[in-house]
Design an enzyme around this catalytic site. Structure first.
Site, PDB file in Angstrom:
ATOM      1  N   ASN A 171       0.809  -1.228   0.000  1.00 35.50           N
ATOM      2  CA  ASN A 171       0.000   0.000   0.000  1.00 35.50           C
ATOM      3  C   ASN A 171       0.844   1.282   0.000  1.00 35.50           C
ATOM      4  O   ASN A 171       0.437   2.291  -0.558  1.00 35.50           O
ATOM      5  CB  ASN A 171      -0.992  -0.001   1.160  1.00 35.50           C
ATOM      6  N   GLY A 245       2.188  -5.960   7.763  1.00 38.50           N
ATOM      7  CA  GLY A 245       1.396  -6.857   6.935  1.00 38.50           C
ATOM      8  C   GLY A 245       0.118  -7.288   7.630  1.00 38.50           C
ATOM      9  O   GLY A 245      -0.352  -6.657   8.583  1.00 38.50           O
ATOM     10  N   SER A 246      -0.428  -8.385   7.167  1.00 33.87           N
ATOM     11  CA  SER A 246      -1.695  -8.897   7.676  1.00 33.87           C
ATOM     12  C   SER A 246      -1.480  -9.710   8.947  1.00 33.87           C
ATOM     13  O   SER A 246      -0.355 -10.096   9.283  1.00 33.87           O
ATOM     14  CB  SER A 246      -2.353  -9.784   6.615  1.00 33.87           C
ATOM     15  N   GLY A 250       1.652 -12.016  10.182  1.00 38.69           N
ATOM     16  CA  GLY A 250       2.266 -11.834  11.490  1.00 38.69           C
ATOM     17  C   GLY A 250       2.363 -13.144  12.258  1.00 38.69           C
ATOM     18  O   GLY A 250       3.376 -13.422  12.907  1.00 38.69           O
ATOM     19  N   GLU A 267       3.667  -4.733  12.744  1.00 36.25           N
ATOM     20  CA  GLU A 267       2.584  -3.758  12.580  1.00 36.25           C
ATOM     21  C   GLU A 267       1.584  -4.396  11.643  1.00 36.25           C
ATOM     22  O   GLU A 267       1.833  -4.529  10.442  1.00 36.25           O
ATOM     23  CB  GLU A 267       3.140  -2.447  12.016  1.00 36.25           C
ATOM     24  N   CYS A 302      -3.818   0.227   7.069  1.00 33.34           N
ATOM     25  CA  CYS A 302      -4.105  -0.435   8.344  1.00 33.34           C
ATOM     26  C   CYS A 302      -4.789   0.511   9.321  1.00 33.34           C
ATOM     27  O   CYS A 302      -5.501   0.077  10.220  1.00 33.34           O
ATOM     28  CB  CYS A 302      -2.826  -0.992   8.942  1.00 33.34           C
ATOM     29  N   GLU A 481       6.451   1.838  16.538  1.00 33.31           N
ATOM     30  CA  GLU A 481       7.288   2.394  15.485  1.00 33.31           C
ATOM     31  C   GLU A 481       7.174   3.922  15.469  1.00 33.31           C
ATOM     32  O   GLU A 481       6.473   4.520  16.262  1.00 33.31           O
ATOM     33  CB  GLU A 481       6.874   1.809  14.124  1.00 33.31           C
TER      34      GLU A 481
END
Length: 502
Positions: A171, A245-246, A250, A267, A302, A481
């Site tokens: 994205n 990512g998703s 994760g 994340e 996200c 982050e």
């Protein structure tokens, strides 16, 4: 741009311009060299706005991943001993190069991931700012002295972990590629990147720009999909993994990292709520609801506030104003056109996924207030476009209110009782962001205390602030982050006790 063709109205021909600025090295990079790519397996980079093929790229097999990681491991001792201010100087040089090429990088990403080119300019600026921010923190990688009471000297020091794998999604590919190397490199780690298989080209252009900035082996890149990522995560010489990512991705990283007890920074997804109280500034809240959904990115964020909770006293008027504003601000268009305000979904898989959720929502009884289909514009026929979609009459137990669509689908839920509202807000597996709209100070703070999310906006949404820790609760992630916390994620603490006894 003197050789760039012009269109009939005197504007630069973007197709011609794009061909001039694309990366010329379409392969893996490690040890300071572009590497040959044996093997028949390739990735096809597709322009999601047009369906056209942009490039064919090699897929890194286990042996290429091993070579890249070993190059990073070989470079780690010297890089970790490089004086902090020297590392900072290189990070600042990288930021300068990114700003110099921001327009080209934005165009590459628009063609590669489907986000509007005008908006992608901000991604380059954000990445450059993150490099500068972490360059400024290198002298904060320090320990402290501790009182022992027995006359000994006890102190701590922070040391880098080693080789860091950085895996990021489609994205915001360039923003993540450039911005997410900053913290580990500043801390003295070396990095192996794996860009998204759907949009890898801006990362390759980044590596071309930075190949001479960092010593060989400090910054490395392998191309590929899920299997390449799995080989990178499982490599015994990788000390830490940073993934955006998703949730399934994760989980896979955590499972693979468990064997060697690797450090992980995750994340992940979000099913984020925007709560609008009846006393909120109406017009600002409507604008916030549109902006927070990130229709510009087709909802592929996200942090998108994809669950809009409206008090019953303002619900009907708010929905009408929302739909009107969406129609004015967001109409799908070719991502490389500077006039486009809403691009294409990044891939056919994402396109099909969003359409499937729209179908499910209708089957479960939600009301389609607007959108829900491919645009009728014939120039968009070959692209992965879906109109901005709003559902009303959504119940908290519906799948579009529980699961992350990662597409341009906004669910509107009506509420009256605050306790029931907060039960619904917290009744999902995610906890990344929440946006709260009210003029009442007590309501704002008490609601912020009660929602289960890691990043809260009050009378705002979508904004990120460098230095403010970003991360989620529950399945939305692990670690923080965009702040000093991210820098420390890539260090470990060593304690040293010196006896002063004679």
């Amino acid at each position: 741009m003197s050789d760039t063709k012009l269109t009939s109205n005197g504007e630069p021909d973007l197709v011609d311009r794009l061909s001039q600025i694309m990366p010329t090295r379409l392969t893996h990079f490690w040890a300071g060299q572009w590497q040959p790519a044996p093997g028949a397996e390739v990735l096809e980079a597709i322009n999601p706005s047009t369906g056209e093929r942009l490039a064919s790229l090699p897929v890194a097999q286990a042996e290429q991943v091993d070579a890249a990681v070993r190059a990073a491991d070989d470079a780690f001792p010297a890089w970790s001993r490089t004086p902090p201010l020297e590392r900072a100087s290189m990070l600042r040089r990288a930021a300068v190069l990114i700003r110099e090429h921001a327009a080209d990088l934005a165009l590459i990403d628009a063609a590669g991931c489907g986000n509007p080119v005008k908006a992608m300019l901000f991604d380059a600026e954000i990445a450059a700012t993150q490099l500068e921010y972490f360059a400024g923190l290198v002298l904060e990688i320090k320990g402290e002295t501790l009182p022992t009471g027995n006359g000994s000297l006890n102190y701590t020091k922070r040391e880098p972990l080693g080789v860091v794998a950085r895996i990021f999604p489609f994205n915001h590919p360039f923003m993540f590629a450039a911005g997410k190397i900053a913290a580990p490199l500043a801390a003295g780690n070396t990095v192996v990147m794996k860009p998204p298989e759907q949009a890898p080209l801006s990362t390759l252009r980044l590596v071309e720009l930075l190949a001479e900035v960092f010593p060989p082996g400090v910054l490395n890149c392998v191309l590929g999909g899920r299997d390449t990522g799995a080989a990178l995560v499982a490599h015994p010489k990788v000390a830490a993994i940073g993934l955006i990512g998703s949730v399934p991705a994760g989980r896979a990283v955590l499972a693979a990292a468990a064997h060697d007890m690797k450090h992980t920074l995750l994340e992940l997804g979000g099913k984020n709520a925007m709560i609008v109280y009846p006393d909120a500034d109406f017009d600002k809240a409507v604008a916030g609801a549109v902006r927070g959904m990130n229709f510009t990115w087709c909802g592929q964020s996200c942090g998108s506030t994809s669950r809009l909770f409206l008090h019953e006293s303002i619900h009907d008027r708010f929905v009408q104003a929302l739909i009107t504003r969406v129609a004015i601000e967001h109409r799908p268009g070719i991502a490389t056109d500077p006039a486009t305000t809403m691009g294409a979904l990044a891939s056919e898989a994402q396109y099909r996924r969003s359409l499937e959720y729209i179908k499910i929502a209708l089957q479960e009884g939600a009301n389609l207030a607007c959108g829900g289909k491919h645009p009728e514009d014939p120039t968009l026929k070959q692209g992965y476009f879906i109109e901005p979609t709003v559902f009303t009459e959504v119940r908290p137990d519906m799948r579009i209110a529980q699961e992350e669509v990662f597409g341009p689908v906004l669910s509107v839920l009506k509420w009256s009782d605050e306790d029931e509202l907060l039960c619904a807000v917290n009744g999902v597996d995610f906890g990344l962001t929440t946006s709260i709209w009210t003029r009442d100070l007590v309501t704002a703070h008490s609601t912020a205390d009660r929602v289960q999310a890691g990043y809260i906006w009050i009378n705002d949404c979508s904004s990120h602030f460098i230095g403010a820790p970003f991360g989620g609760y529950k399945r939305s992630g692990k670690g923080r982050e965009e702040s000093r916390d991210e820098l420390f994620e890539f260090t470990q603490i060593k304690n040293i006790n010196v006896s002063m006894a004679r």
